[in-house]
Write a protein that holds these residues in place. Structure first.
Motif, PDB file in Angstrom:
ATOM      1  N   VAL A   1       7.606  27.132  12.834  1.00  0.00           N
ATOM      2  CA  VAL A   1       7.671  28.567  12.542  1.00  0.00           C
ATOM      3  C   VAL A   1       7.504  28.791  11.044  1.00  0.00           C
ATOM      4  O   VAL A   1       7.960  27.989  10.225  1.00  0.00           O
ATOM      5  CB  VAL A   1       9.007  29.180  13.028  1.00  0.00           C
ATOM      6  N   ARG A   2       6.815  29.849  10.701  1.00  0.00           N
ATOM      7  CA  ARG A   2       6.722  30.286   9.317  1.00  0.00           C
ATOM      8  C   ARG A   2       6.708  31.798   9.286  1.00  0.00           C
ATOM      9  O   ARG A   2       6.401  32.451  10.297  1.00  0.00           O
ATOM     10  CB  ARG A   2       5.496  29.726   8.611  1.00  0.00           C
ATOM     11  N   GLU A   3       7.036  32.337   8.156  1.00  0.00           N
ATOM     12  CA  GLU A   3       7.086  33.792   8.020  1.00  0.00           C
ATOM     13  C   GLU A   3       6.314  34.205   6.779  1.00  0.00           C
ATOM     14  O   GLU A   3       6.509  33.637   5.697  1.00  0.00           O
ATOM     15  CB  GLU A   3       8.537  34.266   7.910  1.00  0.00           C
ATOM     16  N   ASN A   4       5.431  35.182   6.940  1.00  0.00           N
ATOM     17  CA  ASN A   4       4.641  35.695   5.830  1.00  0.00           C
ATOM     18  C   ASN A   4       4.984  37.149   5.554  1.00  0.00           C
ATOM     19  O   ASN A   4       5.305  37.897   6.468  1.00  0.00           O
ATOM     20  CB  ASN A   4       3.135  35.616   6.126  1.00  0.00           C
ATOM     21  N   ILE A   5       4.899  37.531   4.301  1.00  0.00           N
ATOM     22  CA  ILE A   5       4.946  38.929   3.924  1.00  0.00           C
ATOM     23  C   ILE A   5       3.584  39.262   3.352  1.00  0.00           C
ATOM     24  O   ILE A   5       3.171  38.699   2.340  1.00  0.00           O
ATOM     25  CB  ILE A   5       6.042  39.213   2.880  1.00  0.00           C
ATOM     26  N   HIS A   6       2.856  40.137   4.013  1.00  0.00           N
ATOM     27  CA  HIS A   6       1.512  40.497   3.572  1.00  0.00           C
ATOM     28  C   HIS A   6       1.582  41.589   2.525  1.00  0.00           C
ATOM     29  O   HIS A   6       2.066  42.682   2.786  1.00  0.00           O
ATOM     30  CB  HIS A   6       0.661  40.963   4.756  1.00  0.00           C
ATOM     31  N   GLU A   7       1.076  41.285   1.361  1.00  0.00           N
ATOM     32  CA  GLU A   7       0.987  42.269   0.286  1.00  0.00           C
ATOM     33  C   GLU A   7      -0.460  42.277  -0.181  1.00  0.00           C
ATOM     34  O   GLU A   7      -0.888  41.430  -0.939  1.00  0.00           O
ATOM     35  CB  GLU A   7       1.930  41.908  -0.860  1.00  0.00           C
ATOM     36  N   GLY A   8      -1.208  43.248   0.282  1.00  0.00           N
ATOM     37  CA  GLY A   8      -2.632  43.291  -0.037  1.00  0.00           C
ATOM     38  C   GLY A   8      -3.357  42.229   0.752  1.00  0.00           C
ATOM     39  O   GLY A   8      -3.226  42.115   1.952  1.00  0.00           O
TER      40      GLY A   8
END
Length: 319
Positions: A99-106
């Motif tokens: 599992v991994r978690e991303n925060i998309h900014e642009g």
């Protein structure tokens, strides 16, 4: 209701009237005839709905958990990706979930998970190749690009991931709300840039297929759903998609202390204060495995009592 029935060169017009209060049947007449008939009320009900209610509904792709290679839950800027390797290892062990978690900014993706040493890296789901007939779902969030690196994935709790994945086939398209919707209709129901998105990459016919589902606005306990590449927008109960909301990767991290198979184990050291015990095993290619404690031979059962206790131990979450 006025019903026109055509067969070849012939055409008949049927009129359905009021319901008989005594029998519950509907009155019916055929154009060109003076006779009045009564028919079961269910006949009238067939034609009382809209065209959309008569349309054939789609269903979710027919895949099992074993078919799933990767699935993603994206809510707003947050994207949680679950993935596993495609093949079993040399011992026939099935691949575990990561599992991994991303925060998309642009356009840059920022991982919120610590890197797991030796784990395989995983690209963001927004970069997945799109299956034929399906459209990719770009994250709706916009913002400044981050310069942080993309760390690797972490081992996930198998039971928790499987439980979440099992919720996807439970989703039901209960009512067709719009057929082949345009951009205006998608925007109206929160599906042009859906706040919640599901993507599943699974094995199919020797290759891979992608299923993408946008989850839009809520109305009277229902949600509008749009399967990318599908024929329309559907209404479904909000409870079907509730399990995918407000998720964090932390909640799915594996809490196992030491998941090491015995085939890969060389020894165990147990220290308690001033007491130290060395457990070893020797497994030659030809011959029986020998087990020792501080150099003295012990039975396999004695060795397994220590190994099983450690293998099955789990830590407590700190969140």
């Amino acid at each position: 209701n006025v019903i026109t029935v055509g067969a070849g060169d012939q055409e008949k017009v049927i009129y359905l009237g009021r319901v008989n209060s005594g029998s519950g049947d509907s009155y019916m007449a055929v154009e060109g005839s003076e006779k009045i008939y009564t028919v079961d009320a269910s006949f009238s009900n067939i034609f009382s709905g809209s065209i959309l209610s008569m349309a054939a509904r789609e269903s979710l792709p027919d895949f099992t958990q074993e078919d799933v290679i990767r699935f993603t839950v994206a809510e707003g800027e947050r994207e949680i990706i679950f993935s596993r390797e495609k093949e079993e290892d040399a011992h026939g062990q099935k691949p575990g979930w990561m599992v991994r978690e991303n925060i998309h900014e642009g356009t840059q993706s920022v991982s919120k998970e610590p890197a797991a040493k030796g784990a395989a890296s995983m690209e963001p789901a927004a970069r997945e190749p799109t299956a034929k007939g399906s459209a990719s779902m770009e994250p709706a969030a916009k913002g400044p690009a981050s310069k942080e690196p993309l760390p690797e994935a972490c081992p996930a709790d198998e039971a928790l991931v499987s439980r979440l994945l099992a919720q996807i086939p439970k989703i039901r398209y209960e009512e067709l709300a719009a057929y082949h919707p345009d951009e205006k209709k998608l925007e109206e129901w929160g599906l042009q840039a859906p706040a919640l998105r599901l993507q599943v990459v699974y094995r199919k016919d020797g290759g891979e297929a992608l299923f993408s589902l946008g989850i839009g606005a809520e109305e009277d306990g229902c949600r509008y759903l749009y399967p990318q590449g599908g024929q329309g927008i559907y209404k479904s109960r909000d409870s079907y998609v509730t399990p995918f909301r407000n998720l964090t990767a932390d909640a799915f991290l594996s809490l196992s202390v030491a998941q090491i198979r015995r085939e890969e184990l060389k020894g165990i050291t147990v220290s308690m204060g001033e007491i130290h015990k060395e457990y070893t095993l020797e497994a030659p290619k030809d011959g029986e495995t020998t087990f020792r404690r501080d150099g003295e031979g012990i039975t396999e059962k004695e060795f397994n009592s220590i190994y099983t206790f450690i293998f099955n131990s789990s830590s407590r979450p700190n969140w």
